[in-house]
Design an enzyme around this catalytic site. Structure first.
Site, PDB file in Angstrom:
ATOM      1  N   ILE A 189       3.258   1.992   2.624  1.00 31.42           N
ATOM      2  CA  ILE A 189       3.550   0.548   2.530  1.00 31.42           C
ATOM      3  C   ILE A 189       4.762   0.225   1.662  1.00 31.42           C
ATOM      4  O   ILE A 189       5.051  -0.931   1.399  1.00 31.42           O
ATOM      5  CB  ILE A 189       2.320  -0.255   2.021  1.00 31.42           C
ATOM      6  CG1 ILE A 189       1.861   0.245   0.652  1.00 31.42           C
ATOM      7  CG2 ILE A 189       1.186  -0.191   3.049  1.00 31.42           C
ATOM      8  CD1 ILE A 189       0.819  -0.660  -0.005  1.00 31.42           C
ATOM      9  N   LYS A 190       5.490   1.249   1.236  1.00 36.79           N
ATOM     10  CA  LYS A 190       6.697   0.988   0.446  1.00 36.79           C
ATOM     11  C   LYS A 190       7.873   0.646   1.390  1.00 36.79           C
ATOM     12  O   LYS A 190       7.741   0.759   2.600  1.00 36.79           O
ATOM     13  CB  LYS A 190       7.007   2.192  -0.438  1.00 36.79           C
ATOM     14  CG  LYS A 190       5.857   2.545  -1.416  1.00 36.79           C
ATOM     15  CD  LYS A 190       5.758   1.580  -2.590  1.00 36.79           C
ATOM     16  CE  LYS A 190       4.456   1.646  -3.363  1.00 36.79           C
ATOM     17  NZ  LYS A 190       4.209   2.819  -4.156  1.00 36.79           N
ATOM     18  N   HIS A 191       9.017   0.274   0.813  1.00 37.53           N
ATOM     19  CA  HIS A 191      10.155  -0.192   1.629  1.00 37.53           C
ATOM     20  C   HIS A 191      10.524   0.781   2.748  1.00 37.53           C
ATOM     21  O   HIS A 191      10.780   0.386   3.869  1.00 37.53           O
ATOM     22  CB  HIS A 191      11.419  -0.332   0.764  1.00 37.53           C
ATOM     23  CG  HIS A 191      11.432  -1.506  -0.151  1.00 37.53           C
ATOM     24  ND1 HIS A 191      10.895  -1.467  -1.410  1.00 37.53           N
ATOM     25  CD2 HIS A 191      11.949  -2.754  -0.003  1.00 37.53           C
ATOM     26  CE1 HIS A 191      11.082  -2.644  -1.995  1.00 37.53           C
ATOM     27  NE2 HIS A 191      11.708  -3.444  -1.166  1.00 37.53           N
ATOM     28  N   GLN A 193       5.792   6.145   0.320  1.00 37.18           N
ATOM     29  CA  GLN A 193       4.414   6.011   0.794  1.00 37.18           C
ATOM     30  C   GLN A 193       4.372   4.947   1.905  1.00 37.18           C
ATOM     31  O   GLN A 193       5.334   4.187   2.080  1.00 37.18           O
ATOM     32  CB  GLN A 193       3.561   5.640  -0.439  1.00 37.18           C
ATOM     33  CG  GLN A 193       2.073   5.651  -0.233  1.00 37.18           C
ATOM     34  CD  GLN A 193       1.557   4.276   0.065  1.00 37.18           C
ATOM     35  OE1 GLN A 193       2.233   3.285  -0.199  1.00 37.18           O
ATOM     36  NE2 GLN A 193       0.364   4.210   0.617  1.00 37.18           N
TER      37      GLN A 193
END
Ligand SMILES: *Cc1c(COP(=O)(O)O)cnc(C)c1O
Length: 366
Positions: free
Chosen positions: A179-181, A177
């Site tokens: 804002i994930k790594h 998604q």
């Protein structure tokens, strides 16, 4: 304001995505395969099957595990609602376990106490990227015949006793998604330890059609027979092209996150009113979040906001939602955890100088 999240886009991403757009082949193809190969190569993930969300990964893992009506699945309340929604989607019952106050991860004694004859699976969540007590969880699972499905949305690249998250339990679910790594826009992956389950996952992610084996006929349609419930869960090539750019420097980014996290730990350990969480030596977090307990949390969040720094609870216990039954009174550590937990900025946009500023801002008091 120094934000608590970021969306990381590698400089080569635009070129990569444009090449896919130029090719006009947008759906699932060679780029998805290439991205999956990189998930294994760079992050040690076994049999990754790329999907269009982390939620799809969790749901598909439950399907592969055979979870259905009447089954119980134990999850921590300290997670995002997706972990519980997918259990209900399979018409199974969500049972909440208590949290370890010093990590935000599932508490093993509580997990044990929640097992009944109907329990079929446990979904440990690596809160903020810190690996759960996976050996203890597997021991409980072996004892009671449970399937372990890790929610590793926060934990790509994390290690537990020298092994990568994504190579340990029956199933491990990742999120890509925004804002994930590693973002693919939206996306996810399920890692299947069992090879046959991975083959099943590839089929189920695309309507239940075995794409590799179904050939077009002279009539103009692929020939196939669907024999199992399938889903529209595959990742597409332009998302994968973005993911390929973003995974290219993940190893370096994880080192940077770890460096900043350890700097925070050293600098904040003696600050009155702060209690750091455990960071056991036998595991390394992916450091998606830097969480801790603080006294007078409202004042802390307001004081930092005045100094240009966002601090956040990120997610509060999800059992409080009416769909999941409302506050579970048995979760006594969760209640304590919820009163003082908070997270300070830690992401690819945080340079050492930002970390220094954040530490000074905290040390001014609240
Ligand atoms: C982000 C997240 C998910 C869901 O992932 P999506 O890709 O947004 O579907 C699941 N669990 C946790 C803990 C998450 O943080």
């Amino acid at each position: 304001m120094i934000s608590v999240y970021t969306t990381y886009i590698h400089p080569t991403a635009t070129r990569n995505v444009n090449a896919v757009l130029g090719s006009t082949f947008l759906s699932e193809g060679v780029k998805v395969k290439e991205f999956e190969a990189l998930l294994s190569e760079k992050l040690g993930i076994i049999n990754p099957v790329a999907l269009n969300s982390g939620t799809a990964a969790l749901h598909l893992a439950l399907v592969l595990a055979g979870i259905g009506e009447g089954d119980e699945v134990i999850i921590p309340a300290q997670t995002f609602v997706a972990t519980a929604l997918v259990v209900q989607q399979q018409k199974a019952k969500v049972v909440f376990a208590d949290v370890n106050y010093k990590t935000g991860n599932i508490d093993i004694a509580s997990l044990r106490s929640k097992i009944t004859g109907r329990t079929k699976a446990v979904i440990p969540v690596h809160w903020g990227g810190m690996p759960c007590d996976l050996d203890e969880i597997q021991a409980v699972a072996d004892e009671h015949g449970l399937i372990v499905i890790e929610d590793a949305a926060h934990a790509p690249g994390a290690t537990y006793k020298g092994r990568f998250i994504g190579s340990i339990s029956d199933y491990t679910c990742f999120s890509f998604q925004a804002i994930k790594h590693i973002t693919t826009g939206d996306g996810g992956a399920v890692a299947c330890k069992d090879d046959a389950k991975a083959v099943e996952a590839f089929t189920r992610r695309w309507f239940g059609i075995d794409r590799a084996a179904s050939r077009p006929s002279y009539l103009g349609e692929r020939q196939y027979d669907i024999s199992m419930q399938g889903f529209k869960y595959h990742l597409n090539d332009y998302g994968a092209a973005l993911g390929i750019a973003n995974i290219s420097d993940i190893t370096e980014r994880l080192v940077q996150l770890r460096t900043i996290a350890h700097y925070y730990r050293e600098s904040l350990v003696d600050v009155p009113g702060i209690e750091l969480w455990d960071a056991p030596e036998d595991r390394e977090s992916a450091w998606w979040l830097f969480g801790m307990h603080v006294e007078k949390r409202d004042e802390f969040i307001r004081a930092l906001a005045d100094r240009g720094v966002v601090a956040s609870v990120v997610h509060q216990r999800i059992d409080r939602n009416s769909l999941f039954g409302g506050i579970d009174q048995s979760l006594v550590n969760q209640a304590r955890f919820d009163e003082t937990q908070v997270h300070i900025p830690l992401h690819a946009g945080i340079a050492t100088s930002d970390a220094e500023y954040i530490i000074q801002s905290i040390k001014k008091g609240w």
